[in-house]
Every structure is written in structure tokens, then in C-alpha cells.
Scaffold this motif. Structure first.
Motif, PDB file in Angstrom:
ATOM      1  N   ARG A  16      -3.283   6.022  -0.873  1.00 46.29           N
ATOM      2  CA  ARG A  16      -3.684   7.133  -0.019  1.00 46.29           C
ATOM      3  C   ARG A  16      -2.951   8.388  -0.509  1.00 46.29           C
ATOM      4  N   ASP A  24      -8.263   1.051  -1.860  1.00 46.74           N
ATOM      5  CA  ASP A  24      -7.862   0.916  -0.467  1.00 46.74           C
ATOM      6  C   ASP A  24      -6.365   0.679  -0.303  1.00 46.74           C
ATOM      7  N   ASP A  63      -2.079  -0.880   7.417  1.00 44.19           N
ATOM      8  CA  ASP A  63      -3.332  -0.526   8.110  1.00 44.19           C
ATOM      9  C   ASP A  63      -3.164  -0.627   9.619  1.00 44.19           C
ATOM     10  N   LYS A 101       0.853  -1.182   0.000  1.00 49.40           N
ATOM     11  CA  LYS A 101       0.000   0.000   0.000  1.00 49.40           C
ATOM     12  C   LYS A 101       0.894   1.240   0.000  1.00 49.40           C
TER      13      LYS A 101
END
Length: 820
Positions: free
Chosen positions: A788, A785, A820, A746
Motif C-alpha cells: 500500500r 494486495d 487487513d 504486508k
């Protein structure tokens, strides 16, 4: 008949090409986007065989001199090719293909003459070139282009069925074995090879255009597709669809169903010595409309598709156009020569012995090139960070087991997945009940309760009168609060005088001595000597008496009772001049009990007269600056826990005791590793590496295409705008490829500016730029998801905004992995 049998057997070894397939490596009629490789050679032969007169003309009929004739029912045709392909470069092949034909056509009436067409012939020579777009070898998608140049080398005035749709000539005679003119073709080929991601399927498709130069001939669209199932290293199963369609309107109507269309199921065998053998069954799509051989259906619209024919002797005839046989057996035999040691997937096993030809880079393989997974957890050895994972455990993307409740038993084999912290569990992850009292050990404050004892919610034996004796053993269940009791729960009466010790003001009354309500011996004359032993029972009030109740030195300490301020000093205890026990160091503990008789004045002492040390660390409380040190921990001269590496974590809990000075550490004293790549932050030259990327000793990706610090420099925007420059998209696509490879990764896209302009404007444009990058990622299929976007404006400079160079460095985009 013998000639027919010999030629039929020969067909098994010939290679058929519907629209330019030359020594291909998949199926029979389909093409793929692969090339042979530089200086590798492929030779192929093969063909199709139809034993059916309807494969020569509609209904097996023809007309000559106004009379209709029929061919023998078992007359048929053979179409074959001899192919040669050579790789000039890894991405470029050239080759040639020469068709060979035979038709066995006899008049059913048996009349001798030119109707006896035992015909053999060659076709038009095809010279071809195939160029592959040189994508990475591990990509699923492949693309290539083919170019064909057809030279009219075929024989005229021979044969019956035209072998290609562009041979149809509405201006004169149609020659079945040749266009009798030059033709050129261009074809685009696409491959989706799912075997490169361990799915045993490959899909090929091609589409092309043939430009026919002959007068009266139509330009033609050629197409085909095939799906290949790869269940074994030596066997493929496939089904293909291929065809031709005249795109120009000529004297013959345009109708896709009247041009060649075939469905071909089959098998392809990969034999030793780089030999491939494929067999299949060609089924014409038009056969699905007339699979029962209905003559009337077959001859429908025959006048619109009448072919004019002339043989080499000048005999003329007409017959109905047949694009392909209704059914034909087909086969191909291909042999390749060249680099037999090629290792396409770089796994150390050459392709000829590699049963898994698309092994991911970095995976450990066995002797036949297939990836190993030693612990059977689904993560291949070489990528597995925890290669000894127990069977059944739930793992993350790098093969390490999860333990959500931190009880030492991995998720997946943990039967009690939500055990509370600190609980003692068994091999199945569930808590125990050591003493069998019904209270789990993690909640049991009395884990050794004897069997059968009633317990409270904390697992301790019930004691309703709070006297310290469990109810099931308490013989005096209503003992008043505060009473000292014996092992049976009854109030203690040490001197057996009938007064409980807690109320007994004289707990050591001799046996048999009468006592008062306070447990003290009766003393009628109030001289302090019990009547039972008072030898002077009539002593006047206030008189000083001795132990026998008579006046004198009552306690025998050598101090007369008249001046003895402590007249009841115990025998043998040293006293001072007032008759009280001596306390030389004035610490409040009499010398007789003082184990440390020279304690300095003012020192706090315990009941033995020694300096108090609450935490038992060897430093007295008066000097201890850390009075609550945990037991067993090493301390310095001030009583504080030692921290030899000065990282702020005491040595007693420091799991990394030799941490370099100044290195940031976690709660157990180990150097921080923010990106979890195994290189501590203070040594990591690339602290934002995506988890799972292979790194060097400095913590930087070995593959520079996976280095976010390098990739971020390629993200640029037009001046004063949030629009990406054209050059940025190459870098963004590399980052997308990286995110697709590491699916758990991520990224936070951070926009930064210098301090030029207002804070509001800087904040806005930095957010817009971060959003532009994030939006591009999601448009390309990256899940939202996993992305960001954050605009920080000028809040986080990395250089001096007072200089032009510093401001330039501050205007940037950062790529920071997050969890996360």
C-alpha cells in the motif's frame, strides 16, 4: 575374449564426462553449480561400455584399398576417465581428468593383419577450474562457470570412433582419441535446487563453447541438462540430455543430429564413507530414428561423413562417422575426502548424516536433521508460536489456531463456525439447549424451563394473561391484568371474603365477617367498626369510637380520638403527640421500621430507613459519583471503580494490573503491541517489525537484514524527483527477500517531505515516491494486495522544519506493516 570381460568389469568403476563433468555430485553427464568446499578432495573413475560394432563405425563397416570390410557384430568400445578435484576455496575448485580408451575391433572375415584392433589408449588431459557465484546457501538458484584446458596427450593413429565432435578434421586424418592440438573451453552452469524449499527435485543445466586450435577442426558448442528426483537420503533418480554441436562449417556438413546427443536415465546411490555410485543407460538420439538397426538407414549420407584414418604402421582406411554408440551402459564411482563435519544448513546435524540437507534456519530438527512438527499443523517447530495446536485446527502462518467466532473452539474442528458472541458451546463448537425447549441457550431468557412447558420465542413459558403463572399451570387463564394471583393463577383472596385482594380495600377481614363490595366489614353506623364486632352499633355519625365501636381511644395509642390525627395506629407502635407513628430523623420511615434511626437530614433512604446505595458498593447514593458501578467491583471513597495503575481501565476488568504508568493500553488494560512481536509498544525500539521476524529483548530484529528501520534508510531518490537512486535497489531487493520469506507480511510505503514548497507539490511528490517503491515491489513478484503506497507530504514531521537537519530528517520513506 577374457580381456574383453575384464575390461568390461573395469568400466563399472570409471567415471564418464561428456563435456567437463569432473567428480560431479549429480547424475552422470550433467553439471551443477556446487563446489567441493575449501580443501575438500574428490576422486572419481568410471565410463561407458558399448558391445556393438556400430559404435565404432557406421554399420560396422570400413573400407581399405578399395575393399569394404565388416567388424564382428559384438565388437565394441569402452570410454573411461580418471578424475581428481580439489576445493581451493568454498567457491573455487580445480582439477584434472585423463580419459582412458579401449576398442575391441576384429575383421568379420577373420583375416589376420592390422584389422585386428585390440586397442588401448589414453586421451587428451583436461585441466579445469570451476568458480561458483557465492550466493546464500539457502537459495534455490545457483550459478557457476567452468574453464577447461585440453592438452593433446592422447595417442594418434589409434581407435575408430572420434570421442568429441571437435576431433573431426577435414584437412587431413582424424585421430579418434585426441584432437592432436590444444583446445580451451568455457562453460556456464546453472542449478535450481528445489530441495531447499522441501521439494525433492533439482534441475541442472550447462552450456559452453570449445575453441579448437587444430587446423581443419571446428569450434564446438557443448550443452546438457538433467532433472534429479531425490526421494530418499541415499538415492537419486535422474534423466539427462547432453550433446555437442559443431558451430563452424568445415568439410563435414553441420547437422545437430549427426553430432553427439544422448538421453541418459539412471540412478545415483549415496553410500557410506562419502562414496557415490551412479549407473545409467546412454541412448543416442539418432538411435530413435533407427532403433531396429536398419543398415540402409544407417548408411544414408555416409559419404558426407567419411572419416579418413591411418594407423601407426601407415595403413589407411575410411569409415562412416559415428558420434556416439547407439546404446551404452555407463557408470560412475566418486569418493570425497575432507570436512565430514560440515553442516551446510546450520541445523546441528553434519551433512553426512543429514537426511534433510536444506532445513530452514531456526527450525528444530530430529537426529537425522529433518524438521520437526510436533503438533502436525504444517508449521515447523522453531517457527510455531503455538506448538500444541489440536489436530485439524486451521492455523495462521506462525502455527496459531484461528477461532473466528471466539467461542473457544478452533476453526477446522468447530462444527458451528458462526456462533454468536457469548454463546455457550460444546466441544464441537455448537450451542446447547439445556432445558430442551427448542430455543438455543444463547437466545433462551429462561434456560431452566421445565420439560413440556409451551414457550415463546425467548424460551420462556407462555403466559397469555400476564399473571406470572404459565398457561399450562394456570387454572384461571383469563385473570384481569394487574391482579395478584396464587400459584394456580387465580386472584389472591387472603382473607377469604370473596373479594380479590387487588379490589379488597380491607384485605385482612376476619373470617366469617360480612363484607361490602370493597371487601370491608359492613359498618352500618359508619363508625369504622365492623358490625360484627361493634358493641355500639348505633354510634352517631362523626363520633370517635374505640375498637369495640364505642367512643374513646380507638387505636389504644394513648391519644384520645378527638385529637388523634392517626386514629388507627397499630397497637404497640410508638406515636408522637398527634397520635401518629414517631419518625425521629424525619426520613419518612417510621421509627418502628427504621433500621437507621439517626440518618442525617436530607439523606435519600430506602424502605428500611438507611441511606440508599443503588449499586451496592458501600457508598451511599448521595456521595456516590459513580452510582452504576458493576456488582463486586472494588471502588474508592467516591464510589468509582479502582484503577491502581492509572491506565484508564478499572481493576475489575484490567487483565494487566501492573501496567507501567503512561504506557498505552488496549480495552482490557494490557500494553499495546502494534507489530505483534511480543514486546509492548512503550518498550519496543523497533515498533514496525514484520510479524514472525526473530527479535531481541528490545523488540528489534536479530538479523539486521530484516530490520525495516535500518532498511528504510537505504531508500533514496534523486533530488526533487521520484526516481530512485541506483544504490537504493540493493536495499529494495533485501526488502523483497524479506517479504518473500514472510509471505503473510504486508507493508505500507509512506512518502514524507519537509514543509518547503506548496502542500499540493509536497503531497504529489511524496505519493509519487511511495508509488515508485510499491511499483518496484510488484514488478519483482510481490502481490499488489500486500503493498500500500501513501503520500503524506509534510503532514507528519518527525523533526523541526525550521532547521536544515530537521528538514532532512522529514524527507523520508517509512515502511509500516499493516493488517487487513
Amino acid at each position: 575374449m577374457k580381456k574383453s570381460i575384464v575390461l568390461s568389469l573395469l568400466a563399472v568403476g570409471l567415471a564418464f564426462a561428456q563435456s567437463g563433468l569432473m567428480a560431479g555430485s549429480d547424475g552422470l553427464h550433467q553439471q551443477n553449480a556446487y563446489t567441493l568446499g575449501q580443501w575438500n578432495l574428490a576422486i572419481g573413475v568410471g565410463g561407458d561400455l558399448a558391445l556393438d560394432s556400430w559404435s565404432l563405425s557406421r554399420g560396422g563397416a570400413y573400407t581399405s584399398n578399395g575393399k569394404t570390410h565388416w567388424l564382428n557384430e559384438w565388437d565394441g568400445s569402452l570410454s573411461g576417465r580418471v578424475n581428481l578435484g580439489l576445493g581451493l576455496f568454498d567457491f573455487l575448485d580445480v582439477g584434472a581428468s585423463l580419459p582412458l580408451y579401449y576398442e575391441h575391433a576384429n575383421d568379420k572375415s577373420g583375416v589376420a593383419g592390422w584389422y585386428e584392433m585390440w586397442t588401448t589408449s589414453r586421451g587428451d588431459l583436461d585441466l579445469w577450474l570451476k568458480a561458483r557465484i557465492p550466493f546464500d546457501d539457502d537459495r534455490v538458484f545457483g550459478l557457476a562457470a567452468m574453464f577447461d584446458f585440453y592438452i593433446p596427450t592422447g595417442e594418434t593413429s589409434a581407435g575408430m570412433r572420434p570421442r568429441h565432435a571437435w576431433y573431426l578434421n577435414d584437412q587431413g586424418v582424424t585421430h579418434p582419441f585426441t584432437a592432436d592440438a590444444f583446445a580451451v573451453a568455457g562453460t556456464l552452469v546453472m542449478t535450481l535446487d528445489f530441495s531447499k524449499v522441501n521439494v525433492p527435485f533439482r534441475w541442472n543445466g550447462h552450456a559452453g563453447f570449445v575453441y579448437a586450435t587444430g587446423e581443419g577442426e571446428a569450434n564446438t558448442f557443448v550443452y546438457g541438462t538433467g532433472i534429479n528426483w531425490l526421494p530418499l537420503s541415499w538415492l537419486d533418480a535422474f534423466v539427462e540430455y547432453s550433446g555437442e554441436f559443431r558451430v563452424e562449417k568445415t568439410g563435414y556438413p553441420r547437422d545437430p543430429l549427426e553430432d553427439p546427443m544422448l538421453i541418459t536415465p539412471g540412478l545415483r546411490f549415496h553410500l557410506p564413507w562419502n562414496i557415490d555410485f551412479a549407473i545409467g543407460l546412454d541412448v543416442a538420439v539418432r538411435a530413435l530414428r533407427n532403433f531396429r538397426y536398419d543398415y540402409q538407414k544407417e548408411m544414408k549420407n555416409v559419404d558426407d561423413y567419411t572419416v579418413r584414418y591411418i594407423d601407426e604402421n601407415g595403413h589407411r582406411a575410411t569409415y562412416g562417422y559415428v558420434p556416439t554408440p547407439l546404446y551404452a551402459g555407463t557408470a560412475a564411482l566418486t569418493m570425497r575426502f575432507g570436512d565430514n563435519k560440515k553442516d551446510s544448513d546450520d541445523d546441528g546435524v553434519i551433512d553426512s548424516k543429514d537426511s534433510c540437507s536444506s532445513t530452514p534456519s531456526g527450525a528444530v530438527v530430529d537426529s537425522v536433521g529433518c524438521p520437526l512438527d510436533g503438533d502436525k499443523d504444517g508449521v515447523l517447530d522453531g517457527f510455531d508460536k503455538c506448538p500444541g495446536t489440536p489436530e485439524g485446527a486451521t492455523i495462521d502462518s506462525v502455527g496459531c489456531p484461528f477461532d473466528s467466532d471466539n467461542d473457544g473452539v478452533y476453526d477446522g474442528i468447530d462444527k458451528c463456525a458462526n456462533t454468536k458472541p457469548g454463546a455457550s458451546v460444546g466441544i464441537n463448537g455448537c450451542e446447547g439447549d439445556f432445558d430442551g425447549d427448542g430455543v438455543e441457550d444463547s437466545f433462551d431468557r429462561c434456560p431452566n424451563t421445565r420439560a413440556g412447558a409451551p414457550v415463546d420465542s425467548a424460551g420462556c413459558p407462555l403466559d397469555n394473561d400476564k399473571d406470572g403463572v404459565a398457561d399450562d399451570l394456570d387454572k384461571c387463564a383469563d385473570t384481569p391484568s394487574g391482579f395478584t394471583v396464587d400459584s394456580t393463577g387465580c386472584p389472591l383472596d387472603a382473607d377469604k371474603d370473596g373479594v380479590p385482594d387487588v379490589l379488597d380495600k380491607c384485605p385482612n377481614t376476619p373470617a366469617g365477617v360480612p363484607v361490602d363490595t370493597l371487601g370491608c366489614a359492613a359498618d352500618a353506623d359508619k363508625d369504622g367498626v365492623a358490625d360484627a364486632i361493634d358493641k355500639c352499633p348505633g354510634t352517631k355519625p362523626g363520633a370517635q369510637v374505640n375498637a369495640e365501636g364505642c367512643e374513646g381511644d380507638f387505636d389504644g395509642d394513648g391519644i384520645p380520638d378527638a385529637v388523634d390525627q392517626c386514629p388507627n395506629t397499630k397497637a404497640g407502635v410508638p406515636v408522637d403527640t398527634t397520635g401518629c407513628p414517631s419518625d425521629a430523623d424525619k426520613d419518612g420511615v417510621f421509627d418502628v421500621n427504621d433500621k437507621c434511626p439517626n440518618t442525617p437530614a436530607g439523606t435519600t433512604v430506602d424502605n428500611t430507613g438507611c441511606a440508599a446505595d443503588f449499586d451496592k458498593d458501600g457508598i451511599s447514593d448521595d456521595q456516590d459519583k459513580c452510582p452504576n458501578t458493576k456488582p463486586g467491583g472494588k471502588v474508592d471513597a467516591n464510589g468509582c471503580p479502582l484503577d491502581e495503575d492509572k491506565d484508564g481501565v478499572p481493576d475489575g476488568i484490567d487483565q494487566c494490573a501492573g501496567t507501567q504508568s503512561g504506557a498505552p493500553v488496549d480495552s482490557v488494560g494490557c500494553p499495546l503491541d502494534s507489530d505483534r512481536d511480543g514486546v509492548a509498544d512503550y518498550q519496543d525500539k523497533c515498533p514496525n517489525t514484520i510479524e514472525g521476524v526473530k527479535i531481541d529483548k528490545k523488540g528489534c530484529p536479530v538479523n539486521k537484514k530484516e530490520d525495516l528501520e535500518r532498511l528504510k534508510k537505504g531508500i533514496q531518490f534523486k533530488t526533487g524527483s521520484s526516481k530512485l537512486t541506483k544504490a537504493s535497489y540493493k536495499t529494495l531487493n533485501q526488502i523483497i527477500k524479506l517479504l518473500q520469506k514472510y509471505e503473510s507480511a504486508k507493508l505500507e510505503i509512506q512518502g514524507h517531505t519537509d514543509n518547503t514548497g506548496s502542500d499540493v507539490a509536497n503531497k504529489r511528490i511524496s505519493q509519487e515516491r511511495a508509488d515508485a517503491v510499491a511499483n518496484y515491489f510488484t514488478q519483482k513478484g510481490i502481490s499488489a494486495d500486500r503493498i500500500r503506497a501513501m503520500g503524506y507530504g509534510s503532514e507528519m514531521p518527525i523533526a523541526d522544519n525550521k532547521t536544515k537537519s530537521g528538514r532532512s530528517k522529514n524527507r523520508r520513506v517509512e515502511l509500516v506493516p499493516f493488517q487487513d
